[in-house]
Design an enzyme around this catalytic site. Structure first.
Site, PDB file in Angstrom:
ATOM      1  N   LYS A 314       0.865  -1.182   0.000  1.00 37.38           N
ATOM      2  CA  LYS A 314       0.000   0.000   0.000  1.00 37.38           C
ATOM      3  C   LYS A 314       0.902   1.233   0.000  1.00 37.38           C
ATOM      4  O   LYS A 314       2.084   1.159   0.305  1.00 37.38           O
ATOM      5  CB  LYS A 314      -0.904   0.011   1.239  1.00 37.38           C
ATOM      6  CG  LYS A 314      -1.855  -1.172   1.324  1.00 37.38           C
ATOM      7  CD  LYS A 314      -2.684  -1.104   2.598  1.00 37.38           C
ATOM      8  CE  LYS A 314      -3.618  -2.298   2.731  1.00 37.38           C
ATOM      9  NZ  LYS A 314      -4.393  -2.251   4.001  1.00 37.38           N
ATOM     10  N   HIS A 315       0.315   2.374  -0.310  1.00 33.76           N
ATOM     11  CA  HIS A 315       1.098   3.608  -0.332  1.00 33.76           C
ATOM     12  C   HIS A 315       1.494   4.008   1.086  1.00 33.76           C
ATOM     13  O   HIS A 315       0.751   3.789   2.045  1.00 33.76           O
ATOM     14  CB  HIS A 315       0.298   4.736  -0.984  1.00 33.76           C
ATOM     15  CG  HIS A 315       0.033   4.513  -2.444  1.00 33.76           C
ATOM     16  ND1 HIS A 315       1.037   4.472  -3.380  1.00 33.76           N
ATOM     17  CD2 HIS A 315      -1.132   4.309  -3.125  1.00 33.76           C
ATOM     18  CE1 HIS A 315       0.517   4.261  -4.576  1.00 33.76           C
ATOM     19  NE2 HIS A 315      -0.794   4.152  -4.448  1.00 33.76           N
ATOM     20  N   ALA A 316       2.681   4.593   1.197  1.00 38.38           N
ATOM     21  CA  ALA A 316       3.142   5.105   2.493  1.00 38.38           C
ATOM     22  C   ALA A 316       2.170   6.164   3.003  1.00 38.38           C
ATOM     23  O   ALA A 316       1.612   6.940   2.220  1.00 38.38           O
ATOM     24  CB  ALA A 316       4.538   5.689   2.361  1.00 38.38           C
ATOM     25  N   ASP A 325       4.476   2.661  -4.034  1.00 37.08           N
ATOM     26  CA  ASP A 325       4.921   4.005  -4.411  1.00 37.08           C
ATOM     27  C   ASP A 325       5.859   4.004  -5.610  1.00 37.08           C
ATOM     28  O   ASP A 325       6.192   5.070  -6.141  1.00 37.08           O
ATOM     29  CB  ASP A 325       5.632   4.679  -3.231  1.00 37.08           C
ATOM     30  CG  ASP A 325       4.703   4.901  -2.047  1.00 37.08           C
ATOM     31  OD1 ASP A 325       3.520   5.187  -2.280  1.00 37.08           O
ATOM     32  OD2 ASP A 325       5.155   4.767  -0.897  1.00 37.08           O
TER      33      ASP A 325
END
Length: 681
Positions: A314-316, A325
């Site tokens: 998942k995105h930071a 990312d």
């Protein structure tokens, strides 16, 4: 160092120019190639293609079998005996994915406790209330309270005296998924009256990363199997055995169907070019570019489908990098490379700049419209209406970036030699010096980004703020998410037209809308695409000069990497400009561009020079990127890409579903490639 490419790469290039039929026309000097051997090669090509498809499906099915539900360890694992039967009565907390059960046992007489919690990854965050624990009623009989805690990152617990708001103790610990833990708070007497907080493990956690390890091993086995299969096909004895095992009539039918597709004759060379290659091939098309695009696209599909619900897919939440990312900037980078290679080829065919400008504008408009009206996350809220439509987005960002970079290159485009290579006498740094007007404009754009980011006054926020807002920075700026970037989007587009669930909500509990594909970040995506243009110029200007190409890739990789080191101070949060996907910070662009040049440094010699790898299976989705991206978004919630899970709180079930869905899109791209179906806009 220059020189001819090895025969393997030259053979594949001849096939790409002349189609599969070129394999029949290429002969070794001084002797005529035997038709029987050519037919055997064709059978090998066909067998390799269908073998790849079969192995892809087999890998997905094997992953599903190994990861399939059936006695979920998260739910069915036997708990170890509890320290006290009273604890069982208080464990009424329903655990979800990435959570553990924490029991706070208070043995302090006359002292109520308040427990606070925060994640170690939450930079300068306020502690969040977790649970209250009442005082102990009698010695040896602790009061117990239960709560769930996150397991994705290391946790920090602070235990306070509720009445005096005084810290009793503080603990740091990495909890495991579905584990059962106790914190025992008691007095300890060492000459003075002190408190002690002991952490105990009542039940061991599950290994939540085990499904990823299994999937990785299956993928590794798939790579080994394909490599071994290709090695066998290269052996004459094995190829002859396969040829004898296949019915000759069926073989002839397959060969004829493969070679009998509509084709165009090249009056100059006498070769026949299947329609597929007439549509998609160009003199400057490089297989490593399509492979890189396919790698980014397949990773994007996987993480968009959920990535098994693992945090690193998942995105930071704000600063830092995860696997998710990486993919979008790589796609932007390789789009820049494709812009230059495609534009050069089109201009060499005699297309006027004015006509090409119209095509660029039309394609950009289509990308933006598809992003707004077809691939829009607000459809999940019901019928799309202008009041709530999200204006920024991935395809919208790609459309604007494509238009700016393509027009910039078109305005300053210069004639190229037909072979694409430069004269050796003037080739040193020609890829940079010939682009000085474009570089000047790109530096001006970057100056605008820096000026707006660090100098634009934002009401209620410090000038130059780069933080997430919410509970970050000790909660001083809760509505300042993204600083100038968020302020510009909210001012020009309005809160209702932005992404309503940014990744900063997870750890930083932000309340305002923020769009990671917003207006200000588009400037740096243009910079990223232009660095991709630079890679395309290197590949074209120094064509057939492998050493020169690799030296320049290494130089760009090191230069951009050093810029990132200087900007970030090799720190996630303490640098001048941290790496941040939400902001598309310049350090994010330089870091991911450095990685991109390194990937091309590996792919180009392996695929286009030595011919050691064809780029499969990533090459196929890379050839049909728009169709795969739009298709995976539109059909995300349809079977067989998604189905009802037996245990919705299981990583392994989500991972199985996401792997199968991603493999299906690779298979679809492969079938479309074999059927010569390519969607271009």
């Amino acid at each position: 160092m220059t020189g001819a490419r090895p025969p393997t790469a030259e053979k594949r290039r001849a096939e790409e120019r002349g189609g599969p039929g070129a394999a029949f026309q290429e002969a070794a000097p001084g002797r005529e190639r035997r038709p029987e051997r050519a037919a055997g090669d064709m059978r090998g090509m066909l067998g390799a293609g269908w073998g790849l498809a079969a192995l892809l499906l087999a890998a997905s099915m094997l992953s599903a079998a190994l990861l399939a539900p059936g006695g979920s360890p998260e739910r069915d694992g036997e708990a170890e005996p509890q320290r006290d039967l009273d604890l069982d009565k208080k464990r009424h907390v329903e655990l979800k994915m990435d959570q553990a059960l924490l029991l706070i046992q208070n043995e302090l007489l006359g002292t109520n406790l308040t427990i606070y919690w925060k994640s170690e990854r939450c930079y300068r965050c306020l502690f969040q209330f977790l649970v209250n624990v009442s005082q102990s009623g009698k010695p040896g009989k602790p009061s117990v309270a239960a709560a769930s805690v996150g397991t994705q990152h290391r946790s920090i617990l602070q235990i306070n005296d509720t009445l005096e708001e005084k810290e009793v103790c503080r603990l740091e610990y990495q909890f495991g998924e579905f584990g059962n833990y106790s914190v025992l708070v008691k007095h300890t007497y060492n000459g003075v009256n002190e408190f002690a907080c002991d952490l105990l493990v009542n039940k061991n956690p599950v290994d939540s990363d085990l499904p990823v390890s299994i999937a990785f091993l299956v993928g590794l086995a798939l790579i080994i199997a394909i490599s071994f299969f290709r090695f066998l096909l290269s052996l004459d004895d094995f190829s002859n055995w396969i040829s004898k095992a296949i019915n000759s009539r069926e073989t002839d039918r397959l060969i004829n169907s493969e070679l009998g597709s509509p084709s165009r004759a090249d009056p100059l060379s006498g070769d026949t070019q299947p329609e597929m290659w007439h549509q998609v091939a160009s003199p400057h098309r490089l297989r490593c570019v399509d492979t890189f695009r396919g790698i980014a696209l397949i990773l994007m599909v996987f993480v968009n489908y959920g990535g098994g619900k693992y945090w690193y897919f998942k995105h930071a939440s704000w600063n830092g990098l995860t696997v998710a990312d990486l993919v979008f900037p790589w796609f932007v980078f390789i789009m820049g490379s494709s812009i230059f290679l495609s534009m050069t080829s089109t201009l060499q065919r005699g297309c006027s700049k004015f006509r090409l400008l119209g095509k660029i504008a039309w394609r950009s408009l289509l990308l933006i419209c598809i992003g707004i009206f077809i691939v829009n996350p607000n459809y999940c809220l019901g019928p799309l209406s202008w009041d709530k439509v999200r204006i920024p987005g991935v395809l919208q960002r790609l459309g604007v970036t494509y238009f700016v970079v393509a027009v910039l290159e078109l305005l300053f485009a210069k004639p190229m030699p037909e072979n694409g290579a430069l004269e050796r006498s003037c080739s040193f740094l020609r890829d940079i010096t010939t682009s000085w007007p474009q570089w000047l404009l790109i530096l001006m754009l970057e100056s605008i980004w820096l000026g707006l980011t660090f100098l634009l006054p934002v009401p209620g926020c410090p000038t130059g703020y780069l933080g997430p807002g919410g509970i970050g920075d000790l909660g001083k700026y809760p509505n300042c998410t993204g600083g100038a970037a968020g302020y510009i989007d909210r001012l020009l587009l309005g809160d209702d037209h932005l992404y309503q669930h940014p990744s900063s909500m997870v750890l930083y509990h932000t309340k305002v809308a923020y769009d990671p594909e917003g207006i200000l970040g588009t400037i740096n995506s243009i910079v990223m695409a232009f660095l991709g243009v630079q890679a395309g110029k290197i590949l074209l200007y120094y064509k057939d000069q492998t050493k020169d190409i690799l030296i320049r890739f290494i130089a760009w990789c090191c230069i951009l990497g050093l810029i990132s080191v200087a900007l970030t101070k090799v720190s996630e949060n303490e640098g001048f400009i941290p790496i941040n996907k939400n902001l598309w910070s310049i350090s994010y662009v330089t870091t991911l561009s450095s990685f991109a040049f390194f990937i091309l440094l590996v792919l180009y010699p392996v695929i286009d020079v030595k011919g050691l790898w064809t780029g499969a299976p990533f090459f196929y989705p890379g050839m049909n990127s728009i169709l795969v991206y739009v298709g995976h978004e539109v059909f995300e919630n349809y079977f067989p890409f998604q189905w009802k899970l037996e245990d919705n709180q299981s990583h392994k079930e989500h991972l199985t579903q996401n792997i199968v869905a991603t493999a299906l899109w690779v298979l679809i791209a492969y079938i479309l490639y074999k059927k010569k179906i390519f969607w271009k806009i």
